[in-house]
Motif scaffolding. Structure first.
Motif, PDB file in Angstrom:
ATOM      1  N   GLU A 113       0.822  -1.221   0.000  1.00  0.00           N
ATOM      2  CA  GLU A 113       0.000   0.000   0.000  1.00  0.00           C
ATOM      3  C   GLU A 113       0.852   1.265   0.000  1.00  0.00           C
ATOM      4  OE1 GLU A 113      -3.535   2.032  -0.245  1.00  0.00           O
ATOM      5  OE2 GLU A 113      -3.379  -0.148  -0.134  1.00  0.00           O
ATOM      6  N   ASP A 114       1.935   1.261   0.776  1.00  0.00           N
ATOM      7  CA  ASP A 114       2.796   2.449   0.855  1.00  0.00           C
ATOM      8  C   ASP A 114       3.809   2.532  -0.297  1.00  0.00           C
ATOM      9  OD1 ASP A 114       4.626   0.477   1.530  1.00  0.00           O
ATOM     10  OD2 ASP A 114       5.028   1.258   3.547  1.00  0.00           O
ATOM     11  N   GLY A 115       3.839   1.507  -1.151  1.00  0.00           N
ATOM     12  CA  GLY A 115       4.737   1.505  -2.299  1.00  0.00           C
ATOM     13  C   GLY A 115       6.184   1.183  -1.957  1.00  0.00           C
ATOM     14  N   HIS A 116       6.470   0.886  -0.705  1.00  0.00           N
ATOM     15  CA  HIS A 116       7.849   0.625  -0.288  1.00  0.00           C
ATOM     16  C   HIS A 116       8.404  -0.674  -0.882  1.00  0.00           C
ATOM     17  CE1 HIS A 116      11.431   0.872   2.176  1.00  0.00           C
ATOM     18  NE2 HIS A 116      11.222  -0.381   2.565  1.00  0.00           N
ATOM     19  N   ILE A 117       7.569  -1.713  -0.931  1.00  0.00           N
ATOM     20  CA  ILE A 117       8.015  -2.993  -1.468  1.00  0.00           C
ATOM     21  C   ILE A 117       7.289  -3.261  -2.774  1.00  0.00           C
ATOM     22  CG2 ILE A 117       8.224  -5.473  -1.071  1.00  0.00           C
ATOM     23  CD1 ILE A 117       8.251  -4.849   1.924  1.00  0.00           C
ATOM     24  N   ARG A 118       8.085  -3.529  -3.799  1.00  0.00           N
ATOM     25  CA  ARG A 118       7.563  -3.805  -5.127  1.00  0.00           C
ATOM     26  C   ARG A 118       8.145  -5.125  -5.595  1.00  0.00           C
ATOM     27  NH1 ARG A 118       9.630   0.559  -4.044  1.00  0.00           N
ATOM     28  NH2 ARG A 118      11.497   0.356  -5.321  1.00  0.00           N
ATOM     29  N   GLN A 119       7.274  -6.069  -5.857  1.00  0.00           N
ATOM     30  CA  GLN A 119       7.700  -7.418  -6.213  1.00  0.00           C
ATOM     31  C   GLN A 119       7.170  -7.768  -7.595  1.00  0.00           C
ATOM     32  OE1 GLN A 119       5.958 -11.155  -4.441  1.00  0.00           O
ATOM     33  NE2 GLN A 119       7.741 -10.792  -3.134  1.00  0.00           N
ATOM     34  N   GLU A 120       8.084  -8.022  -8.523  1.00  0.00           N
ATOM     35  CA  GLU A 120       7.668  -8.408  -9.867  1.00  0.00           C
ATOM     36  C   GLU A 120       7.803  -9.916 -10.017  1.00  0.00           C
ATOM     37  OE1 GLU A 120       8.173  -7.228 -14.534  1.00  0.00           O
ATOM     38  OE2 GLU A 120       9.693  -6.528 -13.130  1.00  0.00           O
ATOM     39  N   LEU A 121       6.673 -10.567 -10.276  1.00  0.00           N
ATOM     40  CA  LEU A 121       6.661 -12.012 -10.551  1.00  0.00           C
ATOM     41  C   LEU A 121       6.790 -12.174 -12.059  1.00  0.00           C
ATOM     42  CD1 LEU A 121       3.752 -13.166  -8.198  1.00  0.00           C
ATOM     43  CD2 LEU A 121       6.220 -13.078  -7.723  1.00  0.00           C
ATOM     44  N   SER A 152      14.371   2.679  -2.225  1.00  0.00           N
ATOM     45  CA  SER A 152      15.171   3.078  -3.387  1.00  0.00           C
ATOM     46  C   SER A 152      16.112   1.962  -3.843  1.00  0.00           C
ATOM     47  CB  SER A 152      15.992   4.332  -3.047  1.00  0.00           C
ATOM     48  OG  SER A 152      16.873   4.050  -1.975  1.00  0.00           O
ATOM     49  N   ARG A 153      16.091   0.859  -3.140  1.00  0.00           N
ATOM     50  CA  ARG A 153      16.989  -0.261  -3.468  1.00  0.00           C
ATOM     51  C   ARG A 153      16.350  -1.181  -4.507  1.00  0.00           C
ATOM     52  NH1 ARG A 153      18.806  -4.609   0.904  1.00  0.00           N
ATOM     53  NH2 ARG A 153      20.052  -5.892  -0.478  1.00  0.00           N
ATOM     54  N   LYS A 154      16.742  -1.033  -5.755  1.00  0.00           N
ATOM     55  CA  LYS A 154      16.237  -1.882  -6.831  1.00  0.00           C
ATOM     56  C   LYS A 154      16.862  -3.266  -6.715  1.00  0.00           C
ATOM     57  CE  LYS A 154      15.459   1.858 -10.058  1.00  0.00           C
ATOM     58  NZ  LYS A 154      15.744   2.400 -11.383  1.00  0.00           N
ATOM     59  N   SER A 155      16.111  -4.285  -7.078  1.00  0.00           N
ATOM     60  CA  SER A 155      16.592  -5.672  -7.045  1.00  0.00           C
ATOM     61  C   SER A 155      17.219  -6.021  -5.695  1.00  0.00           C
ATOM     62  CB  SER A 155      17.584  -5.933  -8.185  1.00  0.00           C
ATOM     63  OG  SER A 155      16.948  -5.752  -9.430  1.00  0.00           O
ATOM     64  N   ALA A 156      16.543  -5.629  -4.619  1.00  0.00           N
ATOM     65  CA  ALA A 156      17.027  -5.937  -3.272  1.00  0.00           C
ATOM     66  C   ALA A 156      17.055  -7.433  -3.042  1.00  0.00           C
ATOM     67  CB  ALA A 156      16.143  -5.252  -2.232  1.00  0.00           C
ATOM     68  N   TYR A 157      16.067  -8.128  -3.594  1.00  0.00           N
ATOM     69  CA  TYR A 157      15.989  -9.582  -3.485  1.00  0.00           C
ATOM     70  C   TYR A 157      15.572 -10.157  -4.826  1.00  0.00           C
ATOM     71  CZ  TYR A 157      16.027  -8.547   1.465  1.00  0.00           C
ATOM     72  OH  TYR A 157      16.374  -8.078   2.703  1.00  0.00           O
ATOM     73  N   ARG A 158      16.192 -11.270  -5.168  1.00  0.00           N
ATOM     74  CA  ARG A 158      15.840 -11.992  -6.394  1.00  0.00           C
ATOM     75  C   ARG A 158      15.797 -13.472  -6.062  1.00  0.00           C
ATOM     76  NH1 ARG A 158      19.996  -9.238 -10.660  1.00  0.00           N
ATOM     77  NH2 ARG A 158      18.857  -7.288 -10.923  1.00  0.00           N
ATOM     78  N   GLY A 159      15.002 -14.197  -6.818  1.00  0.00           N
ATOM     79  CA  GLY A 159      14.935 -15.630  -6.598  1.00  0.00           C
ATOM     80  C   GLY A 159      13.929 -16.270  -7.525  1.00  0.00           C
ATOM     81  N   ARG A 160      13.514 -17.458  -7.131  1.00  0.00           N
ATOM     82  CA  ARG A 160      12.518 -18.172  -7.934  1.00  0.00           C
ATOM     83  C   ARG A 160      11.263 -18.352  -7.098  1.00  0.00           C
ATOM     84  NH1 ARG A 160      11.850 -23.741  -7.221  1.00  0.00           N
ATOM     85  NH2 ARG A 160      13.212 -24.621  -5.651  1.00  0.00           N
ATOM     86  N   TYR A 161      10.178 -18.633  -7.781  1.00  0.00           N
ATOM     87  CA  TYR A 161       8.913 -18.874  -7.095  1.00  0.00           C
ATOM     88  C   TYR A 161       8.128 -19.928  -7.851  1.00  0.00           C
ATOM     89  CZ  TYR A 161       6.385 -16.289 -10.697  1.00  0.00           C
ATOM     90  OH  TYR A 161       5.838 -15.895 -11.897  1.00  0.00           O
ATOM     91  N   GLU A 162       7.186 -20.536  -7.133  1.00  0.00           N
ATOM     92  CA  GLU A 162       6.249 -21.472  -7.744  1.00  0.00           C
ATOM     93  C   GLU A 162       4.861 -21.179  -7.208  1.00  0.00           C
ATOM     94  OE1 GLU A 162       7.266 -25.595  -7.311  1.00  0.00           O
ATOM     95  OE2 GLU A 162       9.260 -25.302  -8.188  1.00  0.00           O
ATOM     96  N   VAL A 163       3.890 -21.219  -8.090  1.00  0.00           N
ATOM     97  CA  VAL A 163       2.491 -21.025  -7.715  1.00  0.00           C
ATOM     98  C   VAL A 163       1.766 -22.345  -7.888  1.00  0.00           C
ATOM     99  CG1 VAL A 163       0.332 -19.863  -8.317  1.00  0.00           C
ATOM    100  CG2 VAL A 163       2.483 -18.593  -8.382  1.00  0.00           C
ATOM    101  N   TYR A 192      11.516 -13.992  -9.587  1.00  0.00           N
ATOM    102  CA  TYR A 192      10.966 -12.731  -9.096  1.00  0.00           C
ATOM    103  C   TYR A 192      12.095 -11.756  -8.826  1.00  0.00           C
ATOM    104  CZ  TYR A 192      12.267 -13.833  -4.266  1.00  0.00           C
ATOM    105  OH  TYR A 192      12.973 -14.129  -3.125  1.00  0.00           O
ATOM    106  N   ASP A 193      11.746 -10.478  -8.837  1.00  0.00           N
ATOM    107  CA  ASP A 193      12.687  -9.397  -8.563  1.00  0.00           C
ATOM    108  C   ASP A 193      11.967  -8.426  -7.635  1.00  0.00           C
ATOM    109  OD1 ASP A 193      14.433  -7.192  -8.610  1.00  0.00           O
ATOM    110  OD2 ASP A 193      14.994  -7.581 -10.691  1.00  0.00           O
ATOM    111  N   GLU A 194      12.519  -8.238  -6.434  1.00  0.00           N
ATOM    112  CA  GLU A 194      11.860  -7.408  -5.426  1.00  0.00           C
ATOM    113  C   GLU A 194      12.691  -6.176  -5.116  1.00  0.00           C
ATOM    114  OE1 GLU A 194      11.101  -7.996  -0.778  1.00  0.00           O
ATOM    115  OE2 GLU A 194       9.928  -9.358  -2.039  1.00  0.00           O
ATOM    116  N   ALA A 195      12.042  -5.009  -5.179  1.00  0.00           N
ATOM    117  CA  ALA A 195      12.670  -3.737  -4.813  1.00  0.00           C
ATOM    118  C   ALA A 195      12.116  -3.295  -3.471  1.00  0.00           C
ATOM    119  CB  ALA A 195      12.371  -2.689  -5.884  1.00  0.00           C
ATOM    120  N   ARG A 196      12.971  -2.639  -2.676  1.00  0.00           N
ATOM    121  CA  ARG A 196      12.548  -2.100  -1.375  1.00  0.00           C
ATOM    122  C   ARG A 196      13.041  -0.666  -1.276  1.00  0.00           C
ATOM    123  NH1 ARG A 196      11.511  -6.029   3.272  1.00  0.00           N
ATOM    124  NH2 ARG A 196      10.818  -7.865   2.132  1.00  0.00           N
TER     125      ARG A 196
END
Length: 124
Positions: free
Chosen positions: A58-66, A78-89, A72-76
């Protein structure tokens, strides 16, 4: 099919394939690998789920692209690509495996809402 045996590496490789997968190494060697332009079974199933895209708190602080390839590539902040990895649904459940070894999961409560790590993400 003949292979040139270089220092016993072919036989060792065949034994490892058989032990780990139970597959016939002669058949496995004929199968295309993802590096030959083929997508993996996981990538194909990830492309089929309806949740690929950008998810934001809601606050836009965490942005996660699946990504549709199961990554996935997660930004937190101003830190772009703070976390990266794989996911399964599977159904509405998502499991994450960060490249550093961290694991997490979440639940899609509808097509546009993801509950993950005590936070609520919305599709953007």
């Amino acid at each position: 099919m003949a292979h040139r045996n270089v220092g016993g590496r072919i036989a060792a490789h065949a034994a490892i394939v058989t032990l780990l997968t139970g597959a016939n190494p002669a058949l496995a060697s004929n199968m295309p690998s993802p590096s030959q332009g083929q997508i993996t079974r996981n990538e194909a199933s990830m492309a089929e789920h309806p949740y690929a895209g950008m998810w934001v708190t809601e606050d836009g602080h965490i942005r996660q692209e699946l990504l549709p390839n199961g990554r996935y590539d997660e930004a937190r902040g101003s830190r772009k690509s703070a976390y990266r990895g794989r996911y399964e649904v599977r159904g509405t459940h998502i499991d994450y495996w960060d490249d550093t070894g961290f694991t997490a999961d979440g639940e899609f409560v509808d097509r546009d809402t993801l509950h993950h790590g005590g936070m609520v993400f919305r599709r953007r």
